[in-house]
Scaffold this motif. Sequence first.
Motif, PDB file in Angstrom:
ATOM      1  N   SER B 157       0.842  -1.212   0.036  1.00 53.19           N
ATOM      2  CA  SER B 157      -0.078  -0.009  -0.154  1.00 53.19           C
ATOM      3  C   SER B 157       0.836   1.133  -0.060  1.00 53.19           C
ATOM      4  O   SER B 157       0.636   2.274  -0.602  1.00 53.19           O
ATOM      5  CB  SER B 157      -1.116   0.040   1.089  1.00 53.19           C
ATOM      6  OG  SER B 157      -0.333  -0.411   2.324  1.00 53.19           O
ATOM      7  N   ALA B 180      -3.937   3.820  -1.113  1.00 49.01           N
ATOM      8  CA  ALA B 180      -4.045   2.353  -0.665  1.00 49.01           C
ATOM      9  C   ALA B 180      -3.758   2.148   0.772  1.00 49.01           C
ATOM     10  O   ALA B 180      -2.919   3.018   1.256  1.00 49.01           O
ATOM     11  CB  ALA B 180      -3.114   1.399  -1.406  1.00 49.01           C
ATOM     12  N   SER B 181      -4.280   1.133   1.537  1.00 48.44           N
ATOM     13  CA  SER B 181      -4.077   0.951   2.663  1.00 48.44           C
ATOM     14  C   SER B 181      -4.413  -0.831   3.020  1.00 48.44           C
ATOM     15  O   SER B 181      -4.855  -1.305   2.170  1.00 48.44           O
ATOM     16  CB  SER B 181      -4.682   1.644   3.768  1.00 48.44           C
ATOM     17  OG  SER B 181      -6.094   1.599   3.609  1.00 48.44           O
ATOM     18  N   THR B 182      -4.063  -1.139   4.403  1.00 46.84           N
ATOM     19  CA  THR B 182      -3.725  -2.580   4.574  1.00 46.84           C
ATOM     20  C   THR B 182      -4.517  -2.908   5.891  1.00 46.84           C
ATOM     21  O   THR B 182      -4.550  -2.024   6.710  1.00 46.84           O
ATOM     22  CB  THR B 182      -2.354  -3.272   4.797  1.00 46.84           C
ATOM     23  OG1 THR B 182      -1.491  -2.546   3.632  1.00 46.84           O
ATOM     24  CG2 THR B 182      -2.340  -4.809   4.608  1.00 46.84           C
ATOM     25  N   THR B 232      -5.444  -5.871   1.257  1.00 47.20           N
ATOM     26  CA  THR B 232      -4.897  -4.692   0.742  1.00 47.20           C
ATOM     27  C   THR B 232      -5.642  -4.051  -0.518  1.00 47.20           C
ATOM     28  O   THR B 232      -5.877  -4.611  -1.374  1.00 47.20           O
ATOM     29  CB  THR B 232      -3.484  -4.883   0.204  1.00 47.20           C
ATOM     30  OG1 THR B 232      -2.634  -5.440   0.988  1.00 47.20           O
ATOM     31  CG2 THR B 232      -2.737  -3.572  -0.057  1.00 47.20           C
ATOM     32  N   ALA B 234      -6.549  -0.702  -3.016  1.00 51.40           N
ATOM     33  CA  ALA B 234      -6.041   0.675  -3.317  1.00 51.40           C
ATOM     34  C   ALA B 234      -7.375   0.893  -4.062  1.00 51.40           C
ATOM     35  O   ALA B 234      -8.168   0.379  -4.857  1.00 51.40           O
ATOM     36  CB  ALA B 234      -5.023   0.471  -4.480  1.00 51.40           C
ATOM     37  N   THR B 263     -10.194  -0.491   5.385  1.00 52.10           N
ATOM     38  CA  THR B 263      -9.244   0.018   4.473  1.00 52.10           C
ATOM     39  C   THR B 263      -9.822   1.186   3.498  1.00 52.10           C
ATOM     40  O   THR B 263      -9.156   2.470   3.205  1.00 52.10           O
ATOM     41  CB  THR B 263      -8.595  -1.100   3.559  1.00 52.10           C
ATOM     42  OG1 THR B 263      -9.937  -1.499   2.930  1.00 52.10           O
ATOM     43  CG2 THR B 263      -7.871  -1.924   4.163  1.00 52.10           C
ATOM     44  N   ASN B 267      -8.413   4.786   3.520  1.00 55.16           N
ATOM     45  CA  ASN B 267      -7.891   5.674   2.049  1.00 55.16           C
ATOM     46  C   ASN B 267      -8.325   7.169   1.820  1.00 55.16           C
ATOM     47  O   ASN B 267      -7.735   7.770   1.434  1.00 55.16           O
ATOM     48  CB  ASN B 267      -8.567   4.703   0.857  1.00 55.16           C
ATOM     49  CG  ASN B 267      -7.505   3.422   0.784  1.00 55.16           C
ATOM     50  OD1 ASN B 267      -6.675   3.281   1.266  1.00 55.16           O
ATOM     51  ND2 ASN B 267      -8.201   2.687  -0.074  1.00 55.16           N
TER      52      ASN B 267
END
Lengths: 296, 331
Positions: B157, B180-182, B232, B234, B263, B267
Amino acid sequence: MAYVALSEAEKTFILHGVEEDFRCDGRSRRDYRPMELETGLVSNASGSARLRLANTDILVGIKTEIDVPDPLTPEFGKLEFFVDCSANATPEFEGRGGSDLAQELVLALENAYESPLAFDYRTLCLIPGQQCWKLYIDILILECGGNLHDAVSLAAKAALHNTKLPQVTASLLDAGVTDLIISDNPYDCTRLTIDTVPLLVTVCKIGDYCLVDPSAEEEACSTVSIVVSVSMRNGEAFLSGSHMTGGGAMHRDTMRNCLNLGLSIGEQLNTLLAKVLKQEEERVGPKRPKTVGFLK
Amino acid sequence: MLRVTQTKNALLDGATIAEDLYTTPKDCEEGFESLELPGKNPKKLSPRSTFLRAGVLTTVRGSAYMEYGNTKVMAIVAPPHEMMRATARRMNMGVINCFVNFAAFATGELESVPEREKHLGSMLSKALEPVVCRTEFLNFQLDIRVLILDDDGCLLSTAINCCGVALVECGISTYDLVTASTACIYRDNVFLNPTAKEEELLRKHRGGHALAGSENSSSTSTGAPQEHGLITTASMDTFDQLAQCQQCGYLSPGTYVKLLDYTLAINKSLRQIIRRVLTARIKEQHELDVREKAESALEDQRLAEIIERLGRQGLDEFIQSTIKEDPFVKR
């Protein structure tokens, strides 16, 4: 994948067909193309399977080897995947052309099989912490007619069902290292339980609708697709891996719809595959069919 | 015998520098005990403390450097160039190639690095394909290189965020800003933006505890399996589009959607940070341009003055008037 040249008119035709739930070959959005499955055709492999999904032809062979388990997971065996996109499948796979696709398939499979809840690695254990089975799953793509992920995972699951691990007895513990005796008897073997083994389902988005099992032409029309790995456990469907592919983006709600479609189709596929494999096992003795396989 | 002690570096927000974090299952258990368990429903859905800067190198047109907590990533984007491979030219859109490299000191476990580099590279290109306007560079290829300087989790991410900013810096058309993040779940605890310790527990132990746990309970109970997994996402938030959603592990659909929503919320906050950074960069670039223009205007003015004097005085007189006396020569 395989390069198909489509004109705008052809693409519009396919799009309209999908909207009306009546695709080019008459299928609905939830139907798969006819499949042929055969196991146990490669005599030198511990397990093998061949799957033909309309134009897609996959051959899987499984070899076994004894290896040392990972110290963090002493009771688990190992699995290693290898995909070979042969140049027979489509001219683009010549030389190094197929290596990207092969890499993608290997990653998708490794992701799906990673969790011990999906594939019980403890069945591959011989002596915890010292010896375990390592299975090399080699997948050969003979012909590429669209929907490779599904075909490859179906063939791999069937090959795993067909795998016969020879019976192993341990002899004396010599200075901490155990000597293993592998039985020579081909009928003296253990089998793997494949109830929870996952299947990959590709859900493809064409226009505003999602469909499964896209043919090569339909793949060329789609903007985005999601590959879902479905594993059945106690009658419930679980996700053991997923990723999006195709070069497009989708809305969050579309994604939820695709996920639900993938899960229900995956559930049906798992049940049907188990049934068919059981049927094939029962065809022994007088019920054995005349030679059908292309390798025989 | 040489004993290496683990040092605690005060600069790194309490992270410890360790070679191999977990070598035995008992280490994994102890590692898990030492973590701060966030529980089933995390309250704060926010990203880690972030530093992001666009335009850090002079050699490439598009570059960005991002620090996400302790994870440090740098991305470079060069303008598209002609495709080498003849077979790939039949595509009707430009091709994106991503190359990820770990610095030698980035992570403790060096054996899995080549595999992880390949995996990250392919996932990164899958994530960036929907973002870039690939129709603008037909038959060309766009090379994106990512260098990971420090691995403390959330690599994919962070790399996506960094590449998104580098793409904008390079001037490549994109459909939207990508963030993006996890999030991961392990033993009923949801970890947002997992650190390297948490990710490694998940990866190395592979929910091995999941099966061990079910053995301890009575053999007849067929309770729900111990879910574990990492997701993950995006996304491009203007129209709530998901560019990529990658999941590994074993999750029920309900948990999957729950982690997905977490997530997406993170974001949205990351998007604010990225917009701020890019606007500040544009302002800075604008000021630099204005200053450069002023300086060149001054230079032009000076030259105009000299030409005017030359015209007025004639060549010989001009040379005489511009020669200055050498102060060290005695007359």
